[in-house]
Enzyme design. Structure first.
Site, PDB file in Angstrom:
ATOM      1  N   PHE B 122       0.849  -1.187   0.000  1.00  0.00           N
ATOM      2  CA  PHE B 122       0.000   0.000   0.000  1.00  0.00           C
ATOM      3  C   PHE B 122       0.884   1.236   0.000  1.00  0.00           C
ATOM      4  O   PHE B 122       2.052   1.162   0.374  1.00  0.00           O
ATOM      5  CB  PHE B 122      -0.891  -0.003   1.258  1.00  0.00           C
ATOM      6  CG  PHE B 122      -2.371   0.055   0.960  1.00  0.00           C
ATOM      7  CD1 PHE B 122      -2.972  -0.912   0.183  1.00  0.00           C
ATOM      8  CD2 PHE B 122      -3.173   1.073   1.479  1.00  0.00           C
ATOM      9  CE1 PHE B 122      -4.335  -0.878  -0.082  1.00  0.00           C
ATOM     10  CE2 PHE B 122      -4.537   1.120   1.227  1.00  0.00           C
ATOM     11  CZ  PHE B 122      -5.121   0.147   0.445  1.00  0.00           C
ATOM     12  N   GLN B 235      -7.791  14.751   4.329  1.00  0.00           N
ATOM     13  CA  GLN B 235      -7.250  13.903   3.270  1.00  0.00           C
ATOM     14  C   GLN B 235      -8.206  13.779   2.081  1.00  0.00           C
ATOM     15  O   GLN B 235      -9.363  13.398   2.253  1.00  0.00           O
ATOM     16  CB  GLN B 235      -6.973  12.500   3.812  1.00  0.00           C
ATOM     17  CG  GLN B 235      -6.415  11.557   2.750  1.00  0.00           C
ATOM     18  CD  GLN B 235      -5.813  10.310   3.362  1.00  0.00           C
ATOM     19  OE1 GLN B 235      -6.518   9.384   3.728  1.00  0.00           O
ATOM     20  NE2 GLN B 235      -4.497  10.287   3.490  1.00  0.00           N
ATOM     21  N   HIS B 237      -8.671  11.543  -0.924  1.00  0.00           N
ATOM     22  CA  HIS B 237      -8.200  10.266  -1.466  1.00  0.00           C
ATOM     23  C   HIS B 237      -7.998  10.454  -2.960  1.00  0.00           C
ATOM     24  O   HIS B 237      -8.839  11.055  -3.627  1.00  0.00           O
ATOM     25  CB  HIS B 237      -9.242   9.188  -1.177  1.00  0.00           C
ATOM     26  CG  HIS B 237      -8.746   7.788  -1.399  1.00  0.00           C
ATOM     27  ND1 HIS B 237      -8.507   7.282  -2.651  1.00  0.00           N
ATOM     28  CD2 HIS B 237      -8.450   6.805  -0.525  1.00  0.00           C
ATOM     29  CE1 HIS B 237      -8.076   6.033  -2.527  1.00  0.00           C
ATOM     30  NE2 HIS B 237      -8.039   5.724  -1.251  1.00  0.00           N
ATOM     31  N   LEU B 251     -15.590   5.757  -3.358  1.00  0.00           N
ATOM     32  CA  LEU B 251     -14.194   5.350  -3.242  1.00  0.00           C
ATOM     33  C   LEU B 251     -13.801   4.229  -4.205  1.00  0.00           C
ATOM     34  O   LEU B 251     -14.535   3.272  -4.408  1.00  0.00           O
ATOM     35  CB  LEU B 251     -13.929   4.887  -1.803  1.00  0.00           C
ATOM     36  CG  LEU B 251     -12.448   4.656  -1.478  1.00  0.00           C
ATOM     37  CD1 LEU B 251     -11.688   5.976  -1.522  1.00  0.00           C
ATOM     38  CD2 LEU B 251     -12.307   4.017  -0.109  1.00  0.00           C
ATOM     39  N   GLU B 254      -7.420   1.977  -2.708  1.00  0.00           N
ATOM     40  CA  GLU B 254      -5.995   2.048  -3.005  1.00  0.00           C
ATOM     41  C   GLU B 254      -5.439   0.659  -3.320  1.00  0.00           C
ATOM     42  O   GLU B 254      -4.378   0.520  -3.926  1.00  0.00           O
ATOM     43  CB  GLU B 254      -5.272   2.645  -1.778  1.00  0.00           C
ATOM     44  CG  GLU B 254      -3.813   2.957  -2.008  1.00  0.00           C
ATOM     45  CD  GLU B 254      -3.208   3.778  -0.877  1.00  0.00           C
ATOM     46  OE1 GLU B 254      -3.953   4.555  -0.235  1.00  0.00           O
ATOM     47  OE2 GLU B 254      -2.002   3.653  -0.635  1.00  0.00           O
ATOM     48  N   ARG B 285      -0.864   9.355  -0.238  1.00  0.00           N
ATOM     49  CA  ARG B 285      -2.118   9.822  -0.823  1.00  0.00           C
ATOM     50  C   ARG B 285      -2.104  11.307  -1.160  1.00  0.00           C
ATOM     51  O   ARG B 285      -2.684  11.725  -2.172  1.00  0.00           O
ATOM     52  CB  ARG B 285      -3.273   9.531   0.152  1.00  0.00           C
ATOM     53  CG  ARG B 285      -3.587   8.062   0.212  1.00  0.00           C
ATOM     54  CD  ARG B 285      -4.703   7.760   1.179  1.00  0.00           C
ATOM     55  NE  ARG B 285      -5.069   6.355   1.081  1.00  0.00           N
ATOM     56  CZ  ARG B 285      -5.995   5.763   1.836  1.00  0.00           C
ATOM     57  NH1 ARG B 285      -6.634   6.456   2.757  1.00  0.00           N
ATOM     58  NH2 ARG B 285      -6.274   4.494   1.679  1.00  0.00           N
ATOM     59  N   HIS B 350     -12.013  12.374   1.879  1.00  0.00           N
ATOM     60  CA  HIS B 350     -12.052  11.014   2.392  1.00  0.00           C
ATOM     61  C   HIS B 350     -11.864  10.889   3.895  1.00  0.00           C
ATOM     62  O   HIS B 350     -12.541  10.095   4.542  1.00  0.00           O
ATOM     63  CB  HIS B 350     -10.951  10.225   1.681  1.00  0.00           C
ATOM     64  CG  HIS B 350     -10.905   8.771   2.019  1.00  0.00           C
ATOM     65  ND1 HIS B 350     -11.990   7.948   1.841  1.00  0.00           N
ATOM     66  CD2 HIS B 350      -9.910   7.981   2.539  1.00  0.00           C
ATOM     67  CE1 HIS B 350     -11.660   6.713   2.225  1.00  0.00           C
ATOM     68  NE2 HIS B 350     -10.416   6.711   2.657  1.00  0.00           N
ATOM     69  N   ARG B 385      -2.413  10.744   6.403  1.00  0.00           N
ATOM     70  CA  ARG B 385      -2.553   9.366   6.861  1.00  0.00           C
ATOM     71  C   ARG B 385      -2.169   8.381   5.767  1.00  0.00           C
ATOM     72  O   ARG B 385      -2.521   8.569   4.605  1.00  0.00           O
ATOM     73  CB  ARG B 385      -4.001   9.095   7.276  1.00  0.00           C
ATOM     74  CG  ARG B 385      -4.264   7.653   7.641  1.00  0.00           C
ATOM     75  CD  ARG B 385      -5.664   7.434   8.159  1.00  0.00           C
ATOM     76  NE  ARG B 385      -6.687   7.527   7.149  1.00  0.00           N
ATOM     77  CZ  ARG B 385      -7.039   6.523   6.321  1.00  0.00           C
ATOM     78  NH1 ARG B 385      -6.411   5.364   6.372  1.00  0.00           N
ATOM     79  NH2 ARG B 385      -8.012   6.688   5.446  1.00  0.00           N
TER      80      ARG B 385
END
Lengths: 260, 575
Positions: B122, B235, B237, B251, B254, B285, B350, B385
């Site tokens: 990730f 954030q 995304h 969404l 990821e 991100r 997000h 994050r």
């Protein structure tokens, strides 16, 4: 498919509460890719701010927005407007199997009470936490369930016969299957299936499987194997005899990882 | 209209039933106290259910070099060192045990060939670290926690909204709210309260968040006198759906990039080569979101204003197995088969890095008896994050909050609540029904989303932020006169009228903090201050209510012990 047109659709939405109600018609402008939930939101924003609708993710992941669209139990967030005949009103009613609170919102609290009857996951003593993906696959199918309760809504034992006290419904057979077939679970739920969840009342018409938005093979993969477990446990004449002789208390049928 | 109310009593009251709330409840219950959980939706529908990619924990099942130190280092680097170091340390150290615990409670993760929990790559994580279940990890987690909690005996109050924290002097004494179904009022008396209400995405137009994400917990805590910190860090995304219009913002996990998905612009260029040649699509991100946004702004976007994300070079069976919900989501909502062609994606609001200021060890706020965990709290993630660190955050700090709140409850008697607080809270809720005119809450909400989307988005500057503040003032005035039609029986317009207040409070905190921080760091990008500023790297913005007014103060970033500093200085040992 309505491609960027300025066409409207008519939604015929149930408005009322536990005292009763009637459907009301709303004209909604169509937008490309629109789903029924979008149309309901449009009604809330512009025409009926107190229209009661449950929803959360709007992506088919939470199972909140269940309703009956043109008579079929559906997730409204996954039902495309352009897949419906738009030359006539689209009827949207609350799930019939549950008591109406208001408009499209029903009282589904019964489901949460049924869930409490099912003994939780119980790892076998001395479990080593290793599992084969092939064993896991089978159970992961059941764990895809998003608790939309559409299978409960369509099940005639609940919908038409109202046997809420004697019967758990497809959702909770799926849940029980996810525990019974967990590769490391050591509990037996045959007793609960037979007596508390009334699995014998299901006559495998597969209506639940047809409406499942997660494509879980509820009847074939969950209910039928569970019925077999109950039969093995309670009705197998040979086993009954053996048990009598050995006076075994609680043998576990199908102890292997795969077979039942 | 009447303001009658029912009363319930618990030792620990938890507001919110997502991952943090449920984990807190399980832990508090294990300490032998009476626990109540209140949630706005039905149980199991909280935002955690939508988490897709996985839980970050250095179990080292796939990459054996991984350990908590590497996870700590990645988290701090991803957060641009604005993280609370102690939270980042506890999180990295405790996450593996929290995941094992889930498995012991019945969760079924995908497996390695060895039969262990499988872990995937990730963004921003040096090693393959995300424990996952296809792309529905959140569902697995919330179902496991919910069944565990229910069988242990927590009392759950579903479809109930808290509108005010009740206090006995400074100390927390309970909460006031209403049942969404019937509109009846309810008072919870409690010795301690944990806020686990998640984020604030619904203040933006394009968002992956559900209706629940209206910043309630942050606004409740702020109104009670608690501190909100790092509120400028929102954030976006990088990958939300952009077409068709109805699905905008939903969404796209990821995990698509984690499994090898490639980003391209309309000219077919793999543009991440220009923005982060080393990590490419698996950059953090903030970087990927800015890159896509920039491509679109400079005219290299797709037809609908996004970028192409392509996983179709992988075998179709593999894509369907590892990304089943993405496959269905695109097929059913956008007529795109992702095993055959690319998705169109763009940034979507997000996650909130900022939130209620808490103690790292106990999750306690500055208000005695008030705790906070999960997205509603601040500290672990700093300025940005990492994907996968949210689910582990919920488990690690949900548990810690539950433990500490139970301890607090055991050591303190049930506080008193004077009825004037309750009467005032009830009157506040009833007022919108009595107004002869005023805007619909839907119209005000729509306007708020436009303001935040266009003026407090991915890229910010002074004039935009100033304008946003004056727009927010006007919106607050309109929200104070909002009018509601219909009855108290399950009335979404009425529900939104209250949620608007919370959204406006938090939106103002975000905007004020963003205007104050004159640098670019993590998710906070200032066009007029594009560089990192070391001075700003040493301080946080804190928002607090003083004499009824939102006030901004600065507080220093906690000094890290030398041992950890050294750890950060070491090379990450990328394989």
């Amino acid at each position: 498919m309505v491609e960027g047109s300025f066409a409207d659709a008519t939604l015929r939405v149930f408005r009322g509460d536990k005292q009763g109600g009637t459907p009301a018609d709303y004209r909604v402008p169509l937008v490309p890719g629109m789903v029924v939930l979008d149309a309901l939101h449009s009604i809330q924003s512009h025409q009926a701010p107190d229209l009661a609708v449950r929803w959360n993710c709007k992506a088919g992941k939470c199972g909140s927005c269940s309703a009956e669209v043109n008579g079929r139990p559906r997730l409204t967030c996954k039902t495309r407007m352009d897949a419906l005949p738009l030359d006539q009103p689209i009827t949207i009613f609350p799930m019939k199997a549950f008591p109406v609170i208001k408009d499209l919102v029903t009282d589904v609290s019964w489901n949460f009470r049924v869930n409490q009857k099912i003994p939780p996951f119980q790892p076998r003593p001395g479990t080593e936490w290793k599992m084969d993906q092939r064993d896991v696959n089978r159970v992961q199918e059941f764990r895809k369930c998003i608790e939309c309760f559409l299978c409960q809504d369509v099940c005639h034992v609940l919908r038409d016969h109202g046997k809420l006290e004697q019967f758990g419904g497809p959702r909770f057979f799926v849940r029980t299957a996810s525990l019974e077939m967990h590769p490391l679970d050591g509990a037996s739920r045959a007793q609960v299936l037979k007596n508390e969840l009334g699995i014998g009342l299901c006559n495998i018409t597969k209506c639940c499987t047809e409406v499942c938005p997660e494509d879980i093979h509820i009847t074939d993969n969950a209910i039928i194997p569970l019925k077999e477990r109950v039969v093995d446990e309670f009705y197998d004449p040979l086993l009954m005899l053996v048990r009598k002789i050995r006076s075994a208390k609680k043998p576990r049928p199908g102890g292997e990882g795969h077979g039942i | 209209m009447n303001s009658n109310y029912e009363v319930h009593e618990h030792d620990v009251l938890i507001i919110g039933a997502g991952g943090a709330g449920l984990r807190a409840a399980i832990e508090a219950l294990a300490q032998g106290v009476r626990v109540g959980v209140v949630c706005k939706s039905l149980l199991g529908k909280a935002h955690t259910v939508m988490a897709e990619g996985g839980i970050a924990a250095s179990m080292a099942n796939v990459d054996t070099s991984d350990d908590w130190r590497a996870h700590f280092r990645d988290t701090m680097r991803g957060g641009k060192f604005l993280n609370n170091w102690r939270m980042a340390q506890l999180h990295a150290q405790e996450a593996p045990e929290r995941v094992r615990e889930l498995e012991q409670w019945g969760a079924l993760f995908d497996r390695t060939d060895n039969g262990d929990i499988l872990q995937r790559a990730f963004g921003g994580h040096t090693y393959k670290r995300l424990c996952h279940v296809g792309d529905r990890t959140g569902l697995e987690m919330i179902r496991t926690l919910q069944d565990r909690g229910v069988h242990l005996g927590i009392d759950v109050y579903m479809e109930c909204t808290i509108t005010r924290l009740l206090q006995d002097g400074d100390r927390i004494a309970g909460a006031f709210g209403y049942w969404r179904e019937q509109g009846r009022f309810v008072v919870f008396r409690a010795k301690s309260v944990i806020i686990c209400t998640g984020g604030i995405g619904k203040a933006w137009k394009i968002t992956s968040n559900s209706w629940e994400y209206t910043g309630d917990g942050m606004a409740l805590a702020y109104d009670a006198g608690a501190e909100l910190m790092d509120m400028e860090f929102v954030q976006f995304h990088p990958t939300g759906m952009v077409w068709p219009p109805g699905v905008q913002g939903i969404l796209v996990t990821e995990a698509v990039r984690g499994e090898g998905g490639v980003l391209r612009n309309k000219n077919g260029e793999r543009f991440m080569e220009r923005y982060d040649p080393k990590k490419l699509e698996l950059s953090t991100r903030d970087v990927v979101a800015r890159s896509i946004y920039t491509e679109v702004r400079e005219g290299r976007g797709t037809e609908h204003g996004g970028a192409f994300l392509d996983i179709s070079h992988k075998p179709a069976d593999y894509v369907k197995r590892k990304l089943p919900s993405m496959y269905h989501q695109f097929l059913e909502l956008a007529d795109v088969d992702i095993t055959k062609g690319p998705m169109e994606v763009g940034p979507t609001c997000h996650y909130m890095m900022g939130g209620i200021h808490v103690d790292a060890e106990t999750a306690q706020t500055s208000i005695p008896g008030l705790f906070a965990a999960g997205e509603a709290a601040v500290g672990l993630h700093g300025a940005n994050r990492l994907g996968g660190n949210s689910l582990s955050d919920l488990l690690v700090f949900g548990r810690r909050a539950g433990l500490a709140a139970a301890d607090y409850a055991k050591g303190n008697a049930l506080p008193q609540i004077d009825s004037s607080q309750i009467e005032e809270a009830a009157q506040q809720m009833l007022a919108p029904f009595e107004r002869p005119d005023g805007d619909s809450p839907y119209v005000i909400h729509d306007d708020l989303q436009s303001v935040m989307q266009s003026l407090v988005g991915i890229f910010r500057d002074e004039p935009d932020l100033r304008r946003a503040l004056s727009e927010l003032d006007a919106l607050k005035a309109r929200a104070a006169r909002v009018r509601v039609e219909g009855s108290r029986l399950f009335n979404p317009g009425w529900h939104l009228a209250w949620d608007l207040r919370s959204m406006l409070t938090v939106a103002e905190a975000v905007t004020r903090s963003a205007a104050a921080r004159r640098e670019s760091r993590g998710a906070h990008s200032r066009i007029d201050y594009p560089a990192l500023d070391d001075a700003w790297g040493k301080k946080h913005n804190v928002v607090v209510k003083k004499a009824g007014t939102m006030t901004l103060v600065e507080t220093p970033v906690l000094e890290m012990p030398d041992g950890l500093k050294q750890l950060l200085a070491e090379d990450s040992g990328t394989k």
